[in-house]
Design a protein around this motif. Structure first.
Motif, PDB file in Angstrom:
ATOM      1  N   ASN B  40      89.379  70.787 101.143  1.00 48.62           N
ATOM      2  CA  ASN B  40      89.354  72.185 100.722  1.00 48.62           C
ATOM      3  C   ASN B  40      88.590  72.657 101.882  1.00 48.62           C
ATOM      4  N   ASP B  43      84.820  73.454 101.918  1.00 43.16           N
ATOM      5  CA  ASP B  43      84.107  72.323 102.293  1.00 43.16           C
ATOM      6  C   ASP B  43      84.115  71.708 103.899  1.00 43.16           C
ATOM      7  N   LEU B  66      84.864  63.149  94.760  1.00 51.39           N
ATOM      8  CA  LEU B  66      85.338  62.529  93.459  1.00 51.39           C
ATOM      9  C   LEU B  66      86.608  62.863  93.378  1.00 51.39           C
ATOM     10  N   ILE B 106      79.077  63.528  90.735  1.00 46.90           N
ATOM     11  CA  ILE B 106      78.753  63.873  91.926  1.00 46.90           C
ATOM     12  C   ILE B 106      77.127  63.552  92.255  1.00 46.90           C
ATOM     13  N   GLY B 122      81.264  73.635  99.219  1.00 46.06           N
ATOM     14  CA  GLY B 122      82.132  74.814  99.670  1.00 46.06           C
ATOM     15  C   GLY B 122      81.731  75.760  98.382  1.00 46.06           C
ATOM     16  N   ARG B 123      81.998  77.036  98.404  1.00 45.48           N
ATOM     17  CA  ARG B 123      81.626  78.016  97.797  1.00 45.48           C
ATOM     18  C   ARG B 123      82.449  77.918  96.347  1.00 45.48           C
ATOM     19  N   GLN B 124      83.653  77.508  96.738  1.00 43.20           N
ATOM     20  CA  GLN B 124      84.462  77.189  95.744  1.00 43.20           C
ATOM     21  C   GLN B 124      85.692  76.174  96.003  1.00 43.20           C
ATOM     22  N   ALA B 125      86.584  75.643  95.160  1.00 46.95           N
ATOM     23  CA  ALA B 125      87.810  74.736  95.446  1.00 46.95           C
ATOM     24  C   ALA B 125      88.925  75.380  95.585  1.00 46.95           C
ATOM     25  N   THR B 128      90.850  74.612  91.821  1.00 48.26           N
ATOM     26  CA  THR B 128      90.094  75.319  90.586  1.00 48.26           C
ATOM     27  C   THR B 128      90.045  76.656  90.677  1.00 48.26           C
ATOM     28  N   GLY B 131      84.380  77.674  91.470  1.00 53.99           N
ATOM     29  CA  GLY B 131      82.847  78.071  91.822  1.00 53.99           C
ATOM     30  C   GLY B 131      81.796  77.675  91.126  1.00 53.99           C
ATOM     31  N   GLN B 132      82.088  76.388  90.406  1.00 54.16           N
ATOM     32  CA  GLN B 132      81.078  75.810  89.348  1.00 54.16           C
ATOM     33  C   GLN B 132      80.326  74.529  89.701  1.00 54.16           C
ATOM     34  N   LEU B 134      79.187  73.154  92.177  1.00 57.90           N
ATOM     35  CA  LEU B 134      78.013  73.066  92.937  1.00 57.90           C
ATOM     36  C   LEU B 134      76.845  73.260  92.160  1.00 57.90           C
TER      37      LEU B 134
HETATM   38  N1  LIG Z   1      86.120  66.332  92.904  1.00 58.59           N
HETATM   39  C1  LIG Z   1      85.423  66.784  94.004  1.00 58.59           C
HETATM   40  N2  LIG Z   1      84.946  66.136  94.877  1.00 58.59           N
HETATM   41  C2  LIG Z   1      83.953  66.598  96.129  1.00 58.59           C
HETATM   42  N3  LIG Z   1      83.287  67.609  95.799  1.00 58.59           N
HETATM   43  C3  LIG Z   1      83.946  68.633  94.949  1.00 58.59           C
HETATM   44  C4  LIG Z   1      84.588  67.925  93.764  1.00 58.59           C
HETATM   45  N4  LIG Z   1      84.830  69.253  93.019  1.00 58.59           N
HETATM   46  C5  LIG Z   1      84.045  70.226  93.428  1.00 58.59           C
HETATM   47  N5  LIG Z   1      83.526  69.950  94.469  1.00 58.59           N
HETATM   48  C6  LIG Z   1      82.667  70.505  95.539  1.00 58.59           C
HETATM   49  O1  LIG Z   1      82.197  71.796  94.637  1.00 58.59           O
HETATM   50  C7  LIG Z   1      82.677  72.855  95.213  1.00 58.59           C
HETATM   51  C8  LIG Z   1      82.985  73.906  94.084  1.00 58.59           C
HETATM   52  O2  LIG Z   1      84.115  73.350  93.296  1.00 58.59           O
HETATM   53  P1  LIG Z   1      84.731  74.136  91.992  1.00 58.59           P
HETATM   54  O3  LIG Z   1      83.513  74.378  91.037  1.00 58.59           O
HETATM   55  O4  LIG Z   1      85.681  73.376  91.533  1.00 58.59           O
HETATM   56  O5  LIG Z   1      85.046  75.425  92.630  1.00 58.59           O
HETATM   57  C9  LIG Z   1      83.878  72.787  96.184  1.00 58.59           C
HETATM   58  O6  LIG Z   1      83.640  73.406  97.150  1.00 58.59           O
HETATM   59  C10 LIG Z   1      83.215  71.399  96.534  1.00 58.59           C
HETATM   60  O7  LIG Z   1      82.392  71.290  97.356  1.00 58.59           O
END
Ligand SMILES: Nc1ncnc2c1ncn2[C@@H]1O[C@H](COP(=O)(O)O)[C@@H](O)[C@H]1O
Ligand SMILES: Cc1cc2nc3c(=O)[nH]c(=O)nc-3n(C[C@H](O)[C@H](O)[C@H](O)COP(=O)(O)OP(=O)(O)OC[C@H]3O[C@@H](n4cnc5c(N)ncnc54)[C@H](O)[C@@H]3O)c2cc1C
Lengths: 329, 262
Positions: B40, B43, B66, B106, B122-125, B128, B131-132, B134
């Motif tokens: 990502n 990340d 994960l 995590i 990261g601020r978001q993946a 998906t 943005g949650q 974290l």
């Molecule tokens: N399965 C995962 N494994 C590792 N880091 C994750 C995972 N899902 C989310 N993150 C971390 O959480 C941030 C936000 O994810 P999200 O809420 O899916 O947008 C990502 O940029 C990653 O740094």
């Protein structure tokens, strides 16, 4: 009878227009669920909050106000705790907020703190029996997910709405306003040192401009940025940019349009040297007419644009600007 | 300074829309043949920042992910870029976890991996766009979270001073460690792994933890994904003709005037 709570946003001395879109979505949901509609605003007592209250009050059964000096400058901690105070008072089944930059921080803080279900950046929400269904673009916008938050045991269910997701609320009688007491809890782990306003171009704000002129990596170098400024000024438009332009520091990130930048509310969007990645298009509301200038006639931007020019902006844009000036006299 | 970086393996966000494939059964995005999944982007920014912090303040970097067994690749890349250790959280039961549960798992993995001062996410993946996660990690670690962060100004004693993006500029915030930051792309340009890094990464030890190693009870999902659908854009712009660029430019202005747009 629980209710649908719409939390509007006051920033830069006014009610953000996206709050009214959230209110419209809330009203529709309240009708489907047969629940009352509540509103809330949070901020420092006085000027901005008073005018925002007036602009926002229509259509709610009750409009809750949390007024506190700690809400003057935004911090996630204070905002999330103020929202929690409203939730405690109103006991809603659903909370809707506009998907602003700050909402991306405090809303998930709140959801995690009260351990509830959250879906952010939705383009639409609806009732499905007692469940809440939300549509949310994923993978930048190439794919749309249909998500569900069940009525039980998740309460309140929280969604943030992408700007442009629904029409603005029609006029309705003003709400009864209720001021909530709020004890700000100190946060000894995070201290706001200062706010540094960005050096931005003159002209309208990007979030509510009628016309936005946006430049991308195709401009070639920051030295060419004046072309965009000139076009924006001729059109009385706000200046936008794509992410690589902001990442490289050609212009400040506050101009960025897209998934990780601003959602714009423009009627006309002029994209210059922008390829049209889904993540960029995610920031342009569906009703905006897009005009694009790009050397590559196959660029993706032309699948979203209504009017296209396949050409080099260095040749096209000066003549465009000159003609605009003539037309506008 | 001990830094944990969360890295997620995602379908390449630059997959052309026409090449997107979905696994309807599993409600997942499939990486099409020839377009392998990637780290990502945000990340990668987070890992780059961790490497710079380590250069300035010493310490250790742990990369954690994960995902499926195949997400080992993203950890190898993290090690190739310079992470000291890597942790893979992988169990068939976790594949459909929602954001809250992913964050909870995590967080448990981070606790198990040892003491830490800073968690960079990261601020978001980009798959998906959530943005949650974290925020859920921060909640289960009980540490403050700041996002989106565009600059780290200083690390002094047990505090870090950062710049957070606002709608019209930035805020400077001083945060007590341990803390979690959501990193945005303005922060840096991630490095490419070196040749030596790539060779070393092949032999890197990756801790792989399953449900029996991370004994957390996950609650019922708070959010369920019902289905995914591909968004098709197949319209075509009306192209403005003209013998020269200048002619096209003037004609575009005329067209916009004719339509009452300017
Ligand atoms: N399965 C995962 N494994 C590792 N880091 C994750 C995972 N899902 C989310 N993150 C971390 O959480 C941030 C936000 O994810 P999200 O809420 O899916 O947008 C990502 O940029 C990653 O740094
Ligand atoms: C999670 C995530 C979030 C993102 N969020 C955003 C976001 O909020 N906003 C955003 O914009 N991007 C975002 N992106 C990045 C996005 O995927 C694209 O990389 C980006 O939008 C590309 O910017 P661009 O069009 O300026 O550059 P490019 O894709 O490099 O396109 C440049 C274009 O300029 C054209 N060109 C070149 N020379 C000329 C010329 N002389 N005259 C006219 N045209 C010319 C080229 O043909 C090309 O089409 C995000 C990506 C991810 C993964």
């Amino acid at each position: 009878m629980p209710g649908i709570l719409v939390i509007g946003e006051v920033a830069g001395g006014r009610l953000l227009p996206a709050s009214l879109e959230a209110a419209a979505a809330g009203a529709a949901l309240a009708k489907s669920f047969g629940e009352p509609l509540f509103g809330a605003l949070m901020g420092d007592a006085g000027g901005a909050l008073d005018s925002a209250t007036e602009a926002f009050a229509a259509g709610f059964a009750t409009l809750y106000l949390v007024e506190h000096a700690s809400l003057h400058s935004y911090t996630a901690h204070a905002h999330a705790s103020a929202a929690q105070a409203v939730i405690n008072a109103a006991g809603p089944s659903v909370v809707i907020c506009p998907h602003t930059l700050r909402a991306r921080e405090w809303v998930p803080c709140l959801a995690a703190a009260i351990d509830t279900g959250l879906i952010m950046d939705c383009t639409g929400v609806a009732a499905d029996g007692a469940d809440l269904v939300a549509h949310k673009p994923v993978l930048g916008g190439g794919v749309v997910g249909e998500f569900v938050i069940r009525a039980k045991p998740i309460a309140p269910r929280i969604v943030t709405l992408r700007s442009g997701a629904s029409a603005r609320a029609a006029d309705a009688p003003n709400a009864k306003v209720e001021r909530l007491p709020f004890e700000a809890t100190a946060n000894d782990r995070v201290t706001l040192l200062e706010e540094i306003a960005a050096q931005t171009s003159s002209g309208p704000k990007i979030s509510d401009a009628k016309i936005v002129v946006s430049g991308g990596r195709g401009l070639g170098s920051p030295d060419n940025w004046h072309h965009i400024e000139a076009a924006a000024s001729a059109l009385g438009a706000a200046v936008g940019c794509s992410r690589p332009v902001a990442d490289s520091g050609w212009v400040n990130s506050s101009h960025q349009v897209g998934l990780s930048g601003n959602s714009i509310n423009a009627e006309l969007y002029v994209a210059i040297g922008i390829s049209g990645a889904v993540q960029h298009l995610a920031g342009i509301n569906s009703s905006a007419v897009v005009a694009a200038i790009n050397t590559d006639a196959q660029a993706d931007i032309f699948t979203r644009a209504k009017y296209g020019v396949a050409g080099d902006y260095k040749e096209v844009l000066p003549a465009f600007v000159e003609r605009v000036r003539q037309l506008k006299g | 300074m001990n830094i944990v970086v969360t890295v997620k393996q995602v379908a390449d966000p630059n997959i052309p829309p026409s090449h997107i494939q979905l696994d309807d059964e599993a409600k997942r995005i499939i990486s099409p043949f020839g377009i392998p999944p990637v780290m990502n982007g945000y990340d990668a920014n987070a890992l780059e920042e961790a490497l710079r912090l380590r250069e300035a303040h010493q310490g250790k970097i742990t990369a954690i992910t994960l995902g499926e067994e195949s997400s080992r690749d993203v950890l190898k890349r993290a090690v190739a870029m310079g992470a000291n250790t890597a942790v893979l959280l992988s169990d068939p039961e976790w594949l459909h976890a929602d954001s809250a549960s992913v964050g909870q798992l995590i967080a448990a993995g981070i606790k198990k991996s040892g003491p830490f001062d800073l968690v960079l996410c990261g601020r978001q993946a980009s798959d998906t766009d959530g943005g949650q996660v974290l925020h859920w990690i921060a909640r289960y670690l009980d540490i403050p979270v700041i996002t989106p962060v565009v600059k780290i100004d200083a690390v002094e004693g047990d505090t870090i001073t950062v710049q957070r993006l606002t709608d019209d500029g930035v805020q400077r915030l001083k945060v007590k460690l341990p803390a979690l930051l959501g990193v945005s792309s303005e922060m840096n340009e991630p490095r490419l792994p070196s040749m030596r890094g790539l060779m070393g990464a092949g032999r890197a030890m990756i801790a792989a933890w399953k449900k029996k190693d991370i004994p957390v009870e996950l609650p019922a999902p708070r959010v369920e994904l019902r289905k995914l659908a591909i968004q098709i854009r197949d319209s075509k712009a009306e192209m403005i003709p003209g013998k020269t660029g200048a002619e096209q430019g003037a004609a575009l202005a005329d067209k916009l005037r004719e339509k009452g747009l300017i």
